[in-house]
Design a protein around this motif. Structure first.
Motif, PDB file in Angstrom:
ATOM      1  N   LEU A  32       0.802  -1.223   0.000  1.00 21.07           N
ATOM      2  CA  LEU A  32       0.000   0.000   0.000  1.00 21.07           C
ATOM      3  C   LEU A  32       0.843   1.284   0.000  1.00 21.07           C
ATOM      4  O   LEU A  32       0.303   2.377   0.081  1.00 21.07           O
ATOM      5  CB  LEU A  32      -0.972  -0.012   1.196  1.00 21.07           C
ATOM      6  CG  LEU A  32      -1.865  -1.261   1.282  1.00 21.07           C
ATOM      7  CD1 LEU A  32      -2.851  -1.153   2.426  1.00 21.07           C
ATOM      8  CD2 LEU A  32      -2.606  -1.502  -0.030  1.00 21.07           C
ATOM      9  N   ARG A  33       2.162   1.157  -0.101  1.00 19.08           N
ATOM     10  CA  ARG A  33       3.018   2.347  -0.273  1.00 19.08           C
ATOM     11  C   ARG A  33       4.070   2.077  -1.360  1.00 19.08           C
ATOM     12  O   ARG A  33       3.891   2.413  -2.506  1.00 19.08           O
ATOM     13  CB  ARG A  33       3.688   2.748   1.056  1.00 19.08           C
ATOM     14  CG  ARG A  33       4.096   4.229   1.091  1.00 19.08           C
ATOM     15  CD  ARG A  33       5.323   4.575   0.267  1.00 19.08           C
ATOM     16  NE  ARG A  33       6.531   3.936   0.743  1.00 19.08           N
ATOM     17  CZ  ARG A  33       7.716   4.076   0.159  1.00 19.08           C
ATOM     18  NH1 ARG A  33       7.850   4.844  -0.909  1.00 19.08           N
ATOM     19  NH2 ARG A  33       8.766   3.428   0.603  1.00 19.08           N
ATOM     20  N   ASP A  34       5.160   1.416  -1.007  1.00 19.59           N
ATOM     21  CA  ASP A  34       6.223   1.249  -1.994  1.00 19.59           C
ATOM     22  C   ASP A  34       5.764   0.393  -3.175  1.00 19.59           C
ATOM     23  O   ASP A  34       6.211   0.603  -4.306  1.00 19.59           O
ATOM     24  CB  ASP A  34       7.461   0.611  -1.338  1.00 19.59           C
ATOM     25  CG  ASP A  34       8.755   1.089  -1.975  1.00 19.59           C
ATOM     26  OD1 ASP A  34       8.680   1.680  -3.066  1.00 19.59           O
ATOM     27  OD2 ASP A  34       9.831   0.859  -1.395  1.00 19.59           O
ATOM     28  N   GLY A  35       4.862  -0.559  -2.927  1.00 18.63           N
ATOM     29  CA  GLY A  35       4.360  -1.418  -4.007  1.00 18.63           C
ATOM     30  C   GLY A  35       3.745  -0.596  -5.115  1.00 18.63           C
ATOM     31  O   GLY A  35       4.186  -0.641  -6.269  1.00 18.63           O
ATOM     32  N   ILE A 200      18.427  -1.868   6.350  1.00 18.62           N
ATOM     33  CA  ILE A 200      19.310  -1.706   5.193  1.00 18.62           C
ATOM     34  C   ILE A 200      18.383  -1.379   4.039  1.00 18.62           C
ATOM     35  O   ILE A 200      17.552  -2.204   3.649  1.00 18.62           O
ATOM     36  CB  ILE A 200      20.077  -3.009   4.884  1.00 18.62           C
ATOM     37  CG1 ILE A 200      20.848  -3.481   6.108  1.00 18.62           C
ATOM     38  CG2 ILE A 200      20.984  -2.815   3.678  1.00 18.62           C
ATOM     39  CD1 ILE A 200      21.201  -4.961   6.051  1.00 18.62           C
ATOM     40  N   LYS A 201      18.503  -0.158   3.546  1.00 13.63           N
ATOM     41  CA  LYS A 201      17.568   0.302   2.517  1.00 13.63           C
ATOM     42  C   LYS A 201      18.232   0.197   1.154  1.00 13.63           C
ATOM     43  O   LYS A 201      18.997   1.067   0.744  1.00 13.63           O
ATOM     44  CB  LYS A 201      17.160   1.748   2.812  1.00 13.63           C
ATOM     45  CG  LYS A 201      16.194   2.351   1.817  1.00 13.63           C
ATOM     46  CD  LYS A 201      15.869   3.779   2.233  1.00 13.63           C
ATOM     47  CE  LYS A 201      15.334   4.624   1.098  1.00 13.63           C
ATOM     48  NZ  LYS A 201      14.069   4.167   0.551  1.00 13.63           N
ATOM     49  N   ASP A 202      17.939  -0.903   0.466  1.00  9.27           N
ATOM     50  CA  ASP A 202      18.539  -1.153  -0.848  1.00  9.27           C
ATOM     51  C   ASP A 202      17.545  -0.725  -1.919  1.00  9.27           C
ATOM     52  O   ASP A 202      16.853  -1.551  -2.505  1.00  9.27           O
ATOM     53  CB  ASP A 202      18.891  -2.645  -0.951  1.00  9.27           C
ATOM     54  CG  ASP A 202      19.421  -3.021  -2.322  1.00  9.27           C
ATOM     55  OD1 ASP A 202      19.976  -2.137  -3.006  1.00  9.27           O
ATOM     56  OD2 ASP A 202      19.267  -4.195  -2.713  1.00  9.27           O
ATOM     57  N   LEU A 229      15.649  -5.860   6.309  1.00  4.36           N
ATOM     58  CA  LEU A 229      16.184  -5.700   4.941  1.00  4.36           C
ATOM     59  C   LEU A 229      15.086  -5.253   3.984  1.00  4.36           C
ATOM     60  O   LEU A 229      14.052  -5.902   3.850  1.00  4.36           O
ATOM     61  CB  LEU A 229      16.821  -7.003   4.438  1.00  4.36           C
ATOM     62  CG  LEU A 229      17.363  -6.965   2.996  1.00  4.36           C
ATOM     63  CD1 LEU A 229      18.457  -5.923   2.819  1.00  4.36           C
ATOM     64  CD2 LEU A 229      17.884  -8.346   2.566  1.00  4.36           C
ATOM     65  N   HIS A 230      15.357  -4.123   3.333  1.00  5.57           N
ATOM     66  CA  HIS A 230      14.465  -3.581   2.305  1.00  5.57           C
ATOM     67  C   HIS A 230      15.234  -3.625   0.993  1.00  5.57           C
ATOM     68  O   HIS A 230      16.260  -2.972   0.853  1.00  5.57           O
ATOM     69  CB  HIS A 230      14.114  -2.136   2.670  1.00  5.57           C
ATOM     70  CG  HIS A 230      13.345  -1.378   1.619  1.00  5.57           C
ATOM     71  ND1 HIS A 230      11.969  -1.357   1.606  1.00  5.57           N
ATOM     72  CD2 HIS A 230      13.747  -0.615   0.575  1.00  5.57           C
ATOM     73  CE1 HIS A 230      11.557  -0.590   0.584  1.00  5.57           C
ATOM     74  NE2 HIS A 230      12.617  -0.136  -0.058  1.00  5.57           N
ATOM     75  N   SER A 231      14.784  -4.450   0.045  1.00  2.11           N
ATOM     76  CA  SER A 231      15.513  -4.542  -1.218  1.00  2.11           C
ATOM     77  C   SER A 231      14.527  -4.617  -2.373  1.00  2.11           C
ATOM     78  O   SER A 231      13.591  -5.409  -2.348  1.00  2.11           O
ATOM     79  CB  SER A 231      16.412  -5.782  -1.206  1.00  2.11           C
ATOM     80  OG  SER A 231      17.081  -5.904  -2.438  1.00  2.11           O
ATOM     81  N   HIS A 232      14.750  -3.783  -3.373  1.00  2.51           N
ATOM     82  CA  HIS A 232      13.865  -3.801  -4.545  1.00  2.51           C
ATOM     83  C   HIS A 232      14.244  -4.942  -5.479  1.00  2.51           C
ATOM     84  O   HIS A 232      15.403  -5.340  -5.575  1.00  2.51           O
ATOM     85  CB  HIS A 232      13.917  -2.457  -5.272  1.00  2.51           C
ATOM     86  CG  HIS A 232      13.102  -1.409  -4.590  1.00  2.51           C
ATOM     87  ND1 HIS A 232      11.882  -0.999  -5.049  1.00  2.51           N
ATOM     88  CD2 HIS A 232      13.325  -0.713  -3.448  1.00  2.51           C
ATOM     89  CE1 HIS A 232      11.385  -0.078  -4.232  1.00  2.51           C
ATOM     90  NE2 HIS A 232      12.250   0.116  -3.247  1.00  2.51           N
ATOM     91  N   PHE A 233      13.237  -5.423  -6.214  1.00  2.31           N
ATOM     92  CA  PHE A 233      13.440  -6.580  -7.077  1.00  2.31           C
ATOM     93  C   PHE A 233      14.211  -6.227  -8.354  1.00  2.31           C
ATOM     94  O   PHE A 233      14.843  -7.118  -8.973  1.00  2.31           O
ATOM     95  CB  PHE A 233      12.072  -7.174  -7.456  1.00  2.31           C
ATOM     96  CG  PHE A 233      12.185  -8.376  -8.346  1.00  2.31           C
ATOM     97  CD1 PHE A 233      12.556  -9.610  -7.822  1.00  2.31           C
ATOM     98  CD2 PHE A 233      11.955  -8.281  -9.709  1.00  2.31           C
ATOM     99  CE1 PHE A 233      12.687 -10.721  -8.633  1.00  2.31           C
ATOM    100  CE2 PHE A 233      12.082  -9.393 -10.534  1.00  2.31           C
ATOM    101  CZ  PHE A 233      12.444 -10.614  -9.995  1.00  2.31           C
ATOM    102  N   SER A 265       9.379  -3.175  -8.087  1.00  2.00           N
ATOM    103  CA  SER A 265       8.845  -3.266  -6.726  1.00  2.00           C
ATOM    104  C   SER A 265       9.644  -4.299  -5.919  1.00  2.00           C
ATOM    105  O   SER A 265      10.869  -4.354  -6.039  1.00  2.00           O
ATOM    106  CB  SER A 265       7.357  -3.612  -6.809  1.00  2.00           C
ATOM    107  OG  SER A 265       6.783  -3.698  -5.542  1.00  2.00           O
ATOM    108  N   HIS A 266       8.961  -5.110  -5.139  1.00  2.00           N
ATOM    109  CA  HIS A 266       9.649  -6.007  -4.204  1.00  2.00           C
ATOM    110  C   HIS A 266       9.300  -7.461  -4.467  1.00  2.00           C
ATOM    111  O   HIS A 266       8.357  -7.748  -5.190  1.00  2.00           O
ATOM    112  CB  HIS A 266       9.245  -5.641  -2.772  1.00  2.00           C
ATOM    113  CG  HIS A 266       9.608  -4.235  -2.445  1.00  2.00           C
ATOM    114  ND1 HIS A 266      10.783  -3.900  -1.830  1.00  2.00           N
ATOM    115  CD2 HIS A 266       8.977  -3.074  -2.726  1.00  2.00           C
ATOM    116  CE1 HIS A 266      10.852  -2.591  -1.722  1.00  2.00           C
ATOM    117  NE2 HIS A 266       9.773  -2.059  -2.257  1.00  2.00           N
ATOM    118  N   ALA A 267      10.045  -8.328  -3.835  1.00  2.00           N
ATOM    119  CA  ALA A 267       9.750  -9.749  -3.929  1.00  2.00           C
ATOM    120  C   ALA A 267       8.343 -10.004  -3.381  1.00  2.00           C
ATOM    121  O   ALA A 267       7.864  -9.284  -2.509  1.00  2.00           O
ATOM    122  CB  ALA A 267      10.773 -10.542  -3.116  1.00  2.00           C
TER     123      ALA A 267
HETATM  124 MN    MN Z   1      11.804   1.399  -1.547  1.00  2.00          MN
END
Ligand code: MN
Length: 676
Positions: A32-35, A200-202, A229-233, A265-267
């Motif tokens: 609901l935000r970064d996605g 960790i903001k990747d 851990l925050h990592s974008h796909f 986005s993300h995994a």
């Molecule tokens: Mn992000």
């Protein structure tokens, strides 16, 4: 075990009733935000979050990210929604899952450092409206930019999550800046500031699986707060990196529900739930409940957003990120920028110059806004530098950076570049070393006076203080003083269905039949004929652009007065010996229509023109007609790709003509002023 028993056991394992793991992996959901920020340009509407909110609340997420980042800006600007109202509304549905937001340190949810009084009130009101976890980051990893917000977060009893922006100068962790020691040192700084967890903001998806393993191990060994851990796909590595991080003992990872996952986005969450089933890191989530949510999203919500997906490529992975260690968004910005300037052939030069510029600007992490700052300056260097002079056109933001207005850079800024950038800089030629916001005067009372009665409460006031132009516009709409434009209205499922029907009809050829009934407009002399082949059938199709001739016809066909749309009459008009270029359609897609410079180059005989070196918007003229100007002094400031560029006088003389005004959009090559 019979087949039947096996099925029964699997069914039981899918449900929430299975035995609890020893150390369940905690999950923060970002859908609901970064996605939707990553996939749908942050256009997600509150009404489309409500259908799944209560079900999401039952899953058992450690937190749901619902606010911050670009949401505040996008909501009031493009969706006609009050960002504060979203928080309060969602809070009625999420009764037990904590809310998390992305806070850009002293930049709050905007793009510049705000004064301390604004920052304090912002955090306080955000907590009042239901926020519980503040994921706080600074683009330079200069944690002095946290010094104002963190005490307020703590006083309000909220959770302070400190971020370290993950950056690289080499293909893998290491080199001379972003080493394991660098990250451990940063984590210790955050721990000392009272961080309740460390993230960790990747943001670019750069972290490689074995680096993630090593980094998480080191952080777990050196600091006490939970590691997240925050990592974008984007690069395709993130699910592997998350998995190695889980093996290294990471406490929390970020994922999205399947419809909001992958690409930039993300995994996705669901493969993790299944992969960890029955292990000591089992999430304990009910996969059937997740399937229910996904079904609702697929059926009732995502059809309204599908058109926003970048479907220009089939691949879901951006291989360039792996090759150049720069965020995916930044690379596509660079390509667009070059396309607009008809200089896409320079892309390799840009890739070569980029690490050099970044190094000269202090090896800063590349994340909003530093990625734009480094990217735009790189393009400027490639396009405008000469063999004997680099940094010929320095953006205002690079000057600010060199002054120290964003904070301390990871490595020292190249002294020569810094000196050149600060020559004649408005705040002074000596850079500051203090916390950046210390040089900012309080802003709140001024904003309060300016907005007056239009702000009914502090929440309204903050909308205005953060975004004076668009914020005021939104408040006028909110209180019925201005009409809400149709462009902010949501698209309905019925409309989506109608569009789908049209496409189906077009495919079957039924739309062609209908169009025959309509009276055909007259053909213009510009009509172009194409041969179209469809499955062995052949059609001859005439294409006539609606609303005008195709771009670039002939330089001789247009009158001088049409030089640039919205131009003001110059007091001392330059008399062009030959006609100026034809009007340019503003909405022309840059890639589709090449703009050969030769054909549009205006000739002005009695003066030296200052031409727009790039498409952009006029911010201001620093000189008027009749003013004397010395070579090298700024005449006009133009904004391109969110950066400001000061255009200097090429010669000493008197301004004879000014061809545009503040707010005008100009094309590359447009004459902005003439010096005689
Ligand atoms: Mn992000």
């Amino acid at each position: 075990m019979s087949d039947h028993a096996r099925v029964k056991q699997v069914e039981m394992n899918y449900t929430k009733d299975r035995p609890k793991a020893k150390k369940p992996l905690k999950i923060e959901d970002l859908s609901l935000r970064d996605g939707h920020q990553s996939l749908f340009a942050t256009r997600g509407r509150t009404e489309d979050m409500i259908p799944v909110a209560e079900k999401m609340d039952q899953i058992g997420f450690w937190a749901v990210e619902v606010w911050g980042g670009a949401t505040f800006d996008t909501m009031h600007r493009f969706l006609g929604e009050d960002p504060w109202e979203r928080l309060r509304t969602l809070k009625r549905y999420f009764k037990k899952t904590p809310f998390s937001m992305l806070l850009r340190g002293q930049n709050l949810v905007g793009y510049r450092n705000y004064a301390d009084d604004v920052a304090r009130l912002f955090v306080k009101k955000t907590v009042d409206n239901g926020m519980e976890i503040f994921r706080t980051f600074d683009a330079l990893n200069d944690f002095r930019n946290f010094e104002t917000v963190v005490p307020v977060i703590k006083e309000c009893g909220a959770h302070f999550q400190g971020c370290i922006c993950y950056s690289l100068t080499e293909p893998r962790m290491g080199g001379d800046v972003y080493t394991l020691e660098y990250y451990v040192k940063k984590a210790k700084e955050l721990e000392a500031m009272g961080a309740d967890s460390i993230c960790i903001k990747d943001m670019a998806g750069l972290i490689a699986p074995y680096d993630a393993y090593e980094l998480v191990k080191a952080l777990k060994a050196n600091v006490k707060p939970m590691i997240h851990l925050h990592s974008h796909f984007t690069s395709g590595m993130s699910p592997m990196s998350h998995f190695k991080a889980i093996e290294a003992g990471v406490d929390i990872i970020d994922t999205c529900l399947t419809p909001y996952a992958y690409r930039t986005s993300h995994a996705a969450l669901e493969p993790f739930v299944m992969s960890l089933l029955g292990t000591d890191r089992d999430t304990g989530f009910d996969i059937n409940a997740l399937a229910d949510i996904n079904e609702i999203l697929e059926r009732d919500v995502l059809p309204k957003y599908k058109h926003l997906l970048d479907d220009t490529k089939v691949s879901v992975i951006d291989i360039n990120v792996l090759l150049h260690q720069t965020p995916g968004g930044m690379l596509s910005n660079l390509v667009n920028q070059l396309k607009e300037m008809d200089a896409l052939d320079k892309i390799d030069a840009v890739y070569k110059e980029l690490p050099r510029v970044r190094k000269e600007l202090g090896q800063i992490p590349l994340v909003t806004p530093t990625s734009q700052i480094v990217g735009t300056q790189t393009v400027n260097n490639v396009l405008f530098d000469t063999p004997d002079e680099r940094y010929k056109m320095i953006t205002a933001q690079v000057r600010d950076l060199c002054y120290g207005l964003y904070g301390k850079t990871s490595a020292a800024i190249d002294p020569e570049v810094q000196k050149k950038a600060l020559k004649g800089y408005e705040r002074g030629e000596t850079p500051i070393t203090c916390r950046p916001a210390e040089v900012l005067a309080p802003e709140l009372e001024k904003a309060r006076k300016e907005i007056g009665d239009l702000a009914l409460d502090d929440e309204d006031l903050i909308i205005y203080a953060l975004f004076p132009v668009t914020g005021k516009k939104y408040l006028l709409q909110k209180y019925g003083k201005e009409k809400v434009p149709d462009t902010v209205k949501p698209i309905t499922l019925e409309e989506v269905a109608r569009q789908k029907e049209m496409i189906e009809k077009a495919k079957k050829g039924e739309l062609v039949e209908k169009s025959k009934i309509k009276e055909a407009p007259e053909k213009s002399p510009h009509i172009r004929t194409f041969n179209v082949f469809v499955d062995g059938d052949y059609f001859e199709v005439g294409v006539d652009e609606v609303g005008g001739s195709p771009f670039i016809t002939s330089v001789h066909s247009a009158p001088a007065s049409a030089a640039s749309s919205g131009s003001i009459k110059p007091a001392a008009p330059a008399k062009p010996a030959s006609p100026l270029p034809p009007p340019k359609p503003k909405a022309a897609p840059a890639a589709a229509k090449p703009t050969p410079e030769k054909a549009v180059e205006p000739v002005v005989t009695d003066g030296t023109p200052i031409k727009a070196p790039m498409p952009g918007m006029i911010i201001r003229y620093e000189r008027n007609v009749g003013d004397m100007v010395n070579e090298g002094e700024t005449v006009v400031v133009i904004e391109a790709m969110k950066m400001e560029n000061a255009l200097p006088a090429p010669v000493t003389g008197v301004i004879k003509a000014i061809h545009s005004k503040s707010g005008d959009s100009v094309a590359r090559g447009d004459v902005l002023a003439v010096i005689g």
